[in-house]
Motif scaffolding. Structure first.
Motif, PDB file in Angstrom:
ATOM      1  N   LEU A 119       2.444   9.216 -12.278  1.00  0.00           N
ATOM      2  CA  LEU A 119       3.274   8.186 -11.204  1.00  0.00           C
ATOM      3  C   LEU A 119       4.291   9.308 -10.619  1.00  0.00           C
ATOM      4  O   LEU A 119       5.002   9.938 -11.468  1.00  0.00           O
ATOM      5  CB  LEU A 119       3.939   7.045 -12.068  1.00  0.00           C
ATOM      6  N   GLN A 161       7.509  -0.814 -10.655  1.00  0.00           N
ATOM      7  CA  GLN A 161       6.756  -1.091  -9.655  1.00  0.00           C
ATOM      8  C   GLN A 161       5.498  -1.540 -10.099  1.00  0.00           C
ATOM      9  O   GLN A 161       4.988  -1.056 -11.212  1.00  0.00           O
ATOM     10  CB  GLN A 161       6.698  -0.229  -8.551  1.00  0.00           C
ATOM     11  N   LYS A 219       1.385  -1.180  -8.825  1.00  0.00           N
ATOM     12  CA  LYS A 219       0.615  -0.436  -7.799  1.00  0.00           C
ATOM     13  C   LYS A 219      -0.836  -0.608  -7.953  1.00  0.00           C
ATOM     14  O   LYS A 219      -1.340  -0.495  -9.275  1.00  0.00           O
ATOM     15  CB  LYS A 219       1.163   1.106  -7.978  1.00  0.00           C
ATOM     16  N   THR A 227      -3.932   4.976  -3.444  1.00  0.00           N
ATOM     17  CA  THR A 227      -3.259   3.992  -3.178  1.00  0.00           C
ATOM     18  C   THR A 227      -3.701   2.980  -2.355  1.00  0.00           C
ATOM     19  O   THR A 227      -4.026   3.277  -1.234  1.00  0.00           O
ATOM     20  CB  THR A 227      -1.591   4.276  -2.938  1.00  0.00           C
ATOM     21  N   THR A 251      -2.159  -0.833  -2.404  1.00  0.00           N
ATOM     22  CA  THR A 251      -0.969  -1.547  -2.269  1.00  0.00           C
ATOM     23  C   THR A 251       0.147  -1.307  -3.425  1.00  0.00           C
ATOM     24  O   THR A 251      -0.421  -1.098  -4.508  1.00  0.00           O
ATOM     25  CB  THR A 251      -1.237  -2.984  -1.805  1.00  0.00           C
ATOM     26  N   LYS A 252       1.386  -1.662  -3.030  1.00  0.00           N
ATOM     27  CA  LYS A 252       2.225  -1.586  -4.174  1.00  0.00           C
ATOM     28  C   LYS A 252       3.366  -2.759  -3.955  1.00  0.00           C
ATOM     29  O   LYS A 252       3.486  -3.132  -2.670  1.00  0.00           O
ATOM     30  CB  LYS A 252       2.840  -0.272  -4.444  1.00  0.00           C
ATOM     31  N   LYS A 278       7.394  -3.473  -5.277  1.00  0.00           N
ATOM     32  CA  LYS A 278       8.628  -2.965  -6.164  1.00  0.00           C
ATOM     33  C   LYS A 278       9.259  -4.246  -6.461  1.00  0.00           C
ATOM     34  O   LYS A 278       9.084  -5.281  -6.025  1.00  0.00           O
ATOM     35  CB  LYS A 278       9.416  -1.966  -5.323  1.00  0.00           C
TER      36      LYS A 278
END
Length: 1009
Positions: free
Chosen positions: A733, A781, A783, A792, A794-795, A797
């Motif tokens: 990460l 977050q 993820k 990736t 979507t993520k 926070k």
């Protein structure tokens, strides 16, 4: 009925009172004042009680009926005893509360020696009935009067045969019999020792007083002698100096041999630290020895109010940490198993694990194993039988497993309102330790004196902290259980219905893999027994894996279908095949800077000099960089200032997304980066999109995810060919935040089923055709990556809360409360601020957020465990579990009733409490063992209708929304307007702790769980 009052820990005083009846009949009240409850008294046959708080205020409570027919406990009024202007506070400081049997008056004894009369229910002082010291001393001999002052009022007791007479006991030894009609003293009992308590015999002809020197005196009450001498003065544990007897009861039987029961009185020199209740019956005498301070006790009698004798049947003792009931009818005086107030914290709770929807066969086998452990208990039913529960049967069987510091695992039935003990597992016998737990420890023989007998299950001491259980995982389909401990021990167990003698094979796993640069500075490992070990029926270990170094096991996962177990420590993780009993793979995750990880949690060495030095250097560097002076005589200074100004303005004008915040990258040199936080088994696509297979995922404190593919031989060659594993990927990460959770979703966005779940047709088979998704949750977050490319998707926070970090995560299914077959999956998240959030899957949209646990309650946040149905448990104190729910479908709440007849009393209770009824004094947190709060369940119906609406909209009329029923209840109440209200007992409508920040009424139960 029985009462208790509690002071909760966690830097706050919570003046709760809880009334208990038959099993699952419990009701709580909560005072508005932030003061501790010191006394509780029932008002006879009125469905009312009075509480005294340590701020000297009295509170009147009444049982009423709620609109849905359940009982509620309402505070009716408050009273403060006022003295004469200028009088010292001790004059009105209440020490004793006596409700008169007429129900019209309360007598209040004070520190100043006066007895005040307060009218009920108006709480109006009756000054004409006040009993002052001057009136008491009128007929006392001059030498006795001059020798001592009366002191405070220590006891008030009504004559059981004449309600016009009350006993008044003063601390300096004087006891007075006061006639309420004549308003004068009729008898004086001149004691020479400091008085602790006084009680009547049932016939009203004798009284018994107990004193500070460990003695008790028996006095005759007759019209011939108004100032009698004691008939008997006895020191039960003399002749050496003894401790005080704070309370004594003298109970008669049909056989004419009384029961004498008293608290304390032990020899001061040798047994002054013991917490005991002594029972004397003829030539038989036993001192029941408790491991925590005795708060109060009372006796349940079989004799009715008109009977000539008491006939005691059970002794109930409320200790500081537990409730103990003793059967007095059985000759051996065995303990009666309690349905509530069982101490969860018999040994300190170190971890917990929840398993939902247990198969009936496994459930019955666990109960059968537990029943074989309960042979020492009395067969008598629970003696408190008031009220009845109307709660529906639990829709499924749920288990809560708690790991403890002494190496035990306890199984609790968490299906309903109360947590009920089912079975206790001990891992101590596997190892060679000094902690040989002998249940007969401190037991005295028949000829030893005093005759102590240890009772109760609370035992706060652990002889070897390495035995502590840190992680638990139970497979409900195979019946395999794995537990891991403080010293790096991992045990795999199977359920056996019969006792067995067997040897436990031990495998050493070197996590460091012979790296010479690291040296372990912590505790030594536990040595397993080499001989055969006897294991009782229940879970029996057949595999022992010992990690080297013997650090705390920080993560654990079991896959019973593949016969694999994986475990992680602060140094790395390992994969073990418990069918072939061999190690598959070991990975060291230590970073060269992780020297702190080698000291161990039990080491006294605290190497903080380096971190402090680093912090001071960083501070000095920041200050130095801020004091750099511009070069004179050039435009560089102006340009530098202009650029700095523009940077500040740009930073101030920068707007982050409303639900996100900036994440600061962490240094790879931070300590404990190799700490393994999460482990996960999955059958998914790792190498390519055309082949899926077993895999292991491991997340560390440094934001690294290690991915291993596993090759498992076919079933027919499972014992011949070894299981192999190879690293396939390593994901780092960007911000190096600790990985707290790893999940894989199938092509439909649904979490992959548990091992053997699909094979038993208890879940839909996962979609293995579409692309799987990897969900990685760090402290910062959430993820989602696509598999197998790990790109990736979507993520999300965290919300813009300063210092917010993810602490606990779990995937839950939220069922609709209206549509039977509709449900949604969501991610339950607990942060270090105590917030509960629900995140939708796989879109990662924040649905709801509630304030659940106080952010200062670090231990409560660390102890939280979620269920698969959107509920949760956390320790609100070392002895109390609090339960919450964010699902409108799954709400567990008490529903119980006690009927109060007009002028008769509790109809469903046929037994009479002892002389002191149900008085409970509690100046410290008492044996509250499990507490459940349904604070969030009223607020949210997450995913139940697909719109994430608040539960205030969905649950507003959850119990009664039928107008016809409301009208029927109203007409019933109107028809009984001339009668005393028919009160019910159970469901509490209280001003609860506002768990979610949105509710004004809640349910908080102290259970015997």
């Amino acid at each position: 009925m029985a009462m208790s009052c509690t002071e909760s820990a966690s830097n706050r005083t919570c003046s709760n009172l809880t009334s208990y009846g038959a099993p699952e009949v419990e009701i709580m009240g909560l005072h508005d004042e932030n003061a501790a409850v010191t006394q509780i008294r029932f008002l006879p046959e009125q469905g009312q009680l009075v509480t005294l708080l340590d701020d000297n205020s009295l509170h009147l409570w009444k049982l009423k009926k709620s609109p849905d027919g359940l009982s509620v406990l309402k505070e009716e009024s408050r009273f403060d005893l006022r003295g004469q202007p200028g009088a010292p506070p001790s004059v009105t400081t209440i020490t004793v509360v006596l409700p008169h049997s007429s129900g019209d008056v309360l007598f209040l004894g004070t520190e100043g020696g006066c007895v005040f009369a307060v009218e009920q229910p108006s709480f109006r002082e009756q000054d004409e009935r006040t009993i002052g010291q001057e009136a008491v001393l009128q007929k006392v001999p001059d030498d006795y009067r001059c020798r001592r002052s009366l002191g405070s009022v220590e006891a008030l007791q009504e004559n059981p045969r004449n309600p016009d007479q009350i006993l008044i006991g003063y601390s300096r030894g004087l006891v007075v019999l006061w006639d309420l009609q004549a308003n004068q003293a009729t008898h004086h009992f001149l004691g020479d020792q400091q008085l602790e308590s006084v009680t009547w015999q049932r016939d009203g002809r004798q009284i018994i007083s107990s004193h500070s020197d460990g003695s008790y005196c028996q006095w005759s009450v007759s019209n011939d002698d108004r100032m009698p001498q004691p008939l008997e003065n006895k020191v039960p544990y003399g002749p050496f100096p003894c401790k005080a007897i704070p309370k004594i009861l003298w109970l008669t039987t049909k056989q004419r041999t009384p029961f004498i029961i008293f608290k304390g009185g032990m020899p001061r020199a040798s047994y002054g630290d013991r917490h005991s209740i002594s029972v004397l019956h003829g030539t038989k005498q036993t001192a029941f020895d408790f491991t925590s301070r005795v708060i109060d006790f009372f006796v349940v009698n079989e004799g009715g109010s008109e009977s000539d004798c008491d006939e005691p049947s059970a002794l109930l003792v409320l200790a500081e940490e537990e409730l103990v009931a003793i059967d007095l009818k059985t000759p051996s005086w065995p303990v009666i198993q309690c349905p509530y107030l069982i101490p969860l914290h018999c040994s300190a709770i170190t971890c917990s694990h929840h398993v939902s929807n247990i198969p009936i066969k496994l459930w019955e086998r666990i109960i059968a194993a537990g029943n074989k452990q309960s042979t020492q208990y009395s067969t008598k039913p629970w003696p408190i039988d008031g009220g009845y529960s109307t709660a529906p049967e639990a829709p499924q069987r749920d288990l809560l497993l708690t790991g403890h510091e002494d190496g035990t695992v306890r199984f609790w039935d968490a299906s309903g309102v109360c947590l009920k003990p089912l079975y206790k597992l001990s891992t101590v016998g596997v190892f060679v330790t000094d902690a040989d737990h002998n249940d007969n420890l401190n037991q005295s023989g028949e000829d030893e004196w005093p005759p102590l007998r240890k009772v109760g299950s609370f035992d706060p001491y652990s002889d070897d902290p390495r035995l502590g259980i840190q992680k638990i995982h139970l497979c409900k389909y195979s019946g395999h259980l794995t537990v891991a401990g403080t010293a790096g021990q991992v045990l795999v167990m199977e359920l056996n219905d019969e006792a067995a003698d067997q040897e436990v094979a031990c495998t050493l796993v070197d996590i460091l893999q012979d790296q010479d640069t690291f040296k372990w500075k912590g505790h030594e490992r536990l040595n397993p027994r080499e001989e055969l070990v006897h294991f009782p029926a229940g879970f029996q270990p057949f595999v022992l894996v010992q990690c080297q170094p013997p650090a705390v096991v920080t993560s654990l996962a079991l896959h019973s279908e593949w016969k694999l177990v994986t475990f992680g420590t602060s140094h790395g993780f390992g994969l073990y095949d418990y069918q072939q009993k061999r190690t598959v793979v070991v990975r060291c995750t230590l970073h060269p800077s992780d020297q702190l990880a080698l000291e161990g949690p039990l080491s006294r060495v605290k190497s903080i000099k380096k971190s402090l030095r680093h912090s001071f250097r960083r501070i000095r560097g920041t200050r130095a960089s801020g004091r750099k002076r511009p070069v004179l005589g050039s435009n560089a200074a102006k340009v530098q200032e202009a650029n700095a100004k523009m940077d500040r303005e740009a930073l101030n004008e920068m707007e982050l997304a409303p639900v996100q915040r900036r994440i600061e990258a962490r240094s790879a040199d931070d300590s404990f980066t190799g700490f393994v936080r999460s482990l996960y088994f999955a059958d998914s696509f790792v190498r390519d999109g055309s082949y899926h297979g077993p895999s292991l995922w491991a997340g560390t404190n440094g934001g690294t995810v290690f991915v291993y593919t596993i090759h498992i031989p076919p079933v027919e060659r499972r014992m011949e060919e070894p299981v192999t594993a190879a690293q396939a990927k390593e994901i780092q990460l960007m911000h190096r935040a600790p990985v707290v959770g790893i999940f894989i979703l199938d092509g439909r966005g649904v979490l992959l089923p548990e091992p053997l779940e699909a094979a038993h047709d208890l879940s839909k088979s996962p979609d293995m055709h579409g692309n799987h998704m990897l969900l990685v949750i760090s402290e910062e977050q959430f993820k989602i990556f696509t598999l197998p490319k790990v790109s990736t998707r979507t993520k999300l926070k965290l919300t813009a809360m300063e210092g917010s970090r993810v602490r606990k995560v779990s995937v839950a299914s939220f069922n609709s409360s209206r549509v039977e077959d509709y449900s949604e999956n969501g991610l339950l998240v607990l942060t270090n601020l105590g917030d509960i959030q629900v995140i939708s899957l796989p879109t990662l949209k924040s649905q709801v957020r509630y304030e659940c646990i106080r952010k200062e309650d670090v231990s409560g946040i660390a102890s939280c465990v979620f269920t698969k149905s959107g509920q949760g448990f956390y320790l609100i104190s070392p002895s109390e579990f609090e339960r919450f729910s964010v699902s409108s479908k799954w709400v567990v709440e008490p529903r119980c009733i006690v009927d109060i007849d007009e002028g008769v009393g509790t109809r469903t209770s046929h037994q009479r409490a002892g002389q002191d009824g149900a008085l409970t004094k509690a100046r410290s947190r008492e044996t509250v063992q499990s507490q459940q709060t349904y604070g969030l369940s009223r607020q949210a119906s997450v995913g139940s209708e697909g719109d994430g609406r608040k539960a205030g909209e969905i649950m507003e009329h959850a119990l009664l929304n039928d107008e016809r029923v409301l009208l029927e209840i109203q007409s019933t109440l109107e028809s009984e307007a001339a009668l005393t209200d028919r009160l019910s007992f159970g469901h509490l409508d209280r001003n609860s702790k506002n768990v979610s920040g949105l509710q004004s009424q809640g349910q908080r139960m102290i259970n015997g769980d």
